[in-house]
Design an enzyme around this catalytic site. Sequence first.
Site, PDB file in Angstrom:
ATOM      1  N   ASP A  24      27.458  45.917  33.329  1.00  0.00           N
ATOM      2  CA  ASP A  24      28.339  44.983  34.032  1.00  0.00           C
ATOM      3  C   ASP A  24      27.517  43.940  34.784  1.00  0.00           C
ATOM      4  O   ASP A  24      27.877  42.767  34.819  1.00  0.00           O
ATOM      5  CB  ASP A  24      29.246  45.741  35.011  1.00  0.00           C
ATOM      6  CG  ASP A  24      30.032  44.757  35.875  1.00  0.00           C
ATOM      7  OD1 ASP A  24      30.840  44.008  35.290  1.00  0.00           O
ATOM      8  OD2 ASP A  24      29.788  44.697  37.089  1.00  0.00           O
ATOM      9  N   ARG A  58      28.785  35.773  32.732  1.00  0.00           N
ATOM     10  CA  ARG A  58      30.122  35.204  32.968  1.00  0.00           C
ATOM     11  C   ARG A  58      30.059  34.126  34.046  1.00  0.00           C
ATOM     12  O   ARG A  58      30.734  33.099  33.968  1.00  0.00           O
ATOM     13  CB  ARG A  58      31.099  36.310  33.403  1.00  0.00           C
ATOM     14  CG  ARG A  58      31.485  37.240  32.265  1.00  0.00           C
ATOM     15  CD  ARG A  58      32.157  38.489  32.794  1.00  0.00           C
ATOM     16  NE  ARG A  58      33.341  38.195  33.578  1.00  0.00           N
ATOM     17  CZ  ARG A  58      33.826  38.986  34.540  1.00  0.00           C
ATOM     18  NH1 ARG A  58      33.228  40.132  34.826  1.00  0.00           N
ATOM     19  NH2 ARG A  58      34.906  38.648  35.194  1.00  0.00           N
ATOM     20  N   SER A  65      35.224  45.054  34.597  1.00  0.00           N
ATOM     21  CA  SER A  65      34.038  44.962  35.451  1.00  0.00           C
ATOM     22  C   SER A  65      34.209  45.827  36.703  1.00  0.00           C
ATOM     23  O   SER A  65      33.357  46.665  37.029  1.00  0.00           O
ATOM     24  CB  SER A  65      33.836  43.481  35.823  1.00  0.00           C
ATOM     25  OG  SER A  65      32.954  43.341  36.899  1.00  0.00           O
ATOM     26  N   LYS A 115      32.559  50.088  37.535  1.00  0.00           N
ATOM     27  CA  LYS A 115      31.746  50.520  38.685  1.00  0.00           C
ATOM     28  C   LYS A 115      32.445  51.634  39.464  1.00  0.00           C
ATOM     29  O   LYS A 115      31.819  52.576  39.938  1.00  0.00           O
ATOM     30  CB  LYS A 115      31.448  49.316  39.588  1.00  0.00           C
ATOM     31  CG  LYS A 115      30.447  48.364  38.947  1.00  0.00           C
ATOM     32  CD  LYS A 115      30.288  47.066  39.694  1.00  0.00           C
ATOM     33  CE  LYS A 115      31.482  46.168  39.535  1.00  0.00           C
ATOM     34  NZ  LYS A 115      31.274  44.762  39.724  1.00  0.00           N
TER      35      LYS A 115
HETATM   36  N1  URA Z   1      34.352  41.618  41.120  1.00  0.00           N
HETATM   37  C1  URA Z   1      33.693  42.283  40.137  1.00  0.00           C
HETATM   38  O1  URA Z   1      33.003  43.257  40.395  1.00  0.00           O
HETATM   39  N2  URA Z   1      33.820  41.839  38.870  1.00  0.00           N
HETATM   40  C2  URA Z   1      34.567  40.774  38.537  1.00  0.00           C
HETATM   41  O2  URA Z   1      34.642  40.449  37.377  1.00  0.00           O
HETATM   42  C3  URA Z   1      35.241  40.084  39.568  1.00  0.00           C
HETATM   43  C4  URA Z   1      35.121  40.545  40.860  1.00  0.00           C
END
Ligand code: URA
Length: 441
Positions: free
Chosen positions: A161, A168, A183, A187
């Site tokens: 990520d 991104r 994303s 986590k």
């Molecule tokens: N926070 C994240 O961890 N990922 C995203 O894509 C957007 C906000």
Amino acid sequence: MRMYDLILKKRNGGTLAEAEIRAMVNDYVAGKIPDYQMSAMLMAIWFKGMDDAETYALTAALAESGDQVDLSAIPGRKADKHSTGGVGDKTSLVALPLAAACGVKIAKMSGRGLGHTGGTVDKLEAIPGFRTTLSREDFFRIVNETGLALIGQSGDLAPGDKKLYALRDVTATVDSIPLIAASIMSKKIAAGSDCILLDVKTGSGAFMKTLDESILLAEKMVAIGERAGRRTAALVTDMDIPLGRKIGNALEVEEAIDTLRGDGPLDLTEVSLSLAAGMLELALDLSPAESRRRVEAALHDGHALASLKAMIAAQGGDSTVVDEPSRLPQARFSAGLDAWEDAYIDHMNAEEIGVASSLLGAGRMTLDSKIDPAAGLILLKKTGDYVRKGDAIAEFRTNDRVLLSAAMERFRGALRLSKQAPPDEPLIYAKIDRDGVTRYS
Ligand code: URA
């Protein structure tokens, strides 16, 4: 698998298979797929979207790209909370001690702030001595002893990520609901908690500017969490107006302490109580009414404040700041902005106010910029307040006097005054759980 074929399939509106997504993520993390091909894929996803199965496959592949934290050394159900980010959002510093004081076990990893939003780790590091890096043994021990520990996210958590997010960020593909959902949830799942309470912000200071988009993002994230076997729920809360009155790291710690003492701003108190109650519902299987009753009791009887103090002490911080917040870092320079006419504050652009606070030194514009823990601003008036010419609207604080004028100008540009009072905005718009969406407005 040829990456070219996958890009073509997605570009033409096709559906990627789980094995294709997994191979793509693994090969990208291993450096076998170049950024230019992954950029093309991200843009194809941005335009064509992903269905629920694809989004889940992407989440699982990202979660499995690094460490998966095993929290079994902590008995009982562990709960996590995640905010999609906002301005003045110090709810973790209030809601987590509230939930911990009611018996919820919280082993949380948090991020740093970037751009206009703050991060819990930066706020905690404003407390002298506070350590946001702990060995795994100490992390678990502190949760077992105090109910709550809060550390920075390790580099090994969902490294896929991290790499994808950086791409991104420079290819205009951040604001895609499946990509954001995968994303964030990768986590949360890798971080190991059994229950996940999401605070999805909506409005001018949030990622998602409209309520419908925010609800959709919340639904996608709840579906991913439940599919991964984690009890997951979300509240959609207002971020059109900054939360509370203080923005900046030490200032937000101070306001969180005031709130746990029962003297905080009403909006911050209400959102924090609701989030903490949501955590109790998931982790302790309590009804909404009983959860609310218990978190209110923990606020009023001082248990939640004691829980914050215990966590600060256990993580090496100076816990006397809880009784004497003036021991937190203080800025050397301050300035005020006064109202330039008699009017209502009709709108405050929360994102722009977050940028103004960053310009004072409170936030970072790039990943390696240094922050000033004492910098930030205090909103003496907020949206809906009536001001008379000359009334103080905000106070600005910094250790670098030259930063004041640009920050104040940016702040002034974020305000809209009007002769008409604006309509009240709700604080909590909706709740989303496995049973569906409940709208409150
Ligand atoms: N926070 C994240 O961890 N990922 C995203 O894509 C957007 C906000």
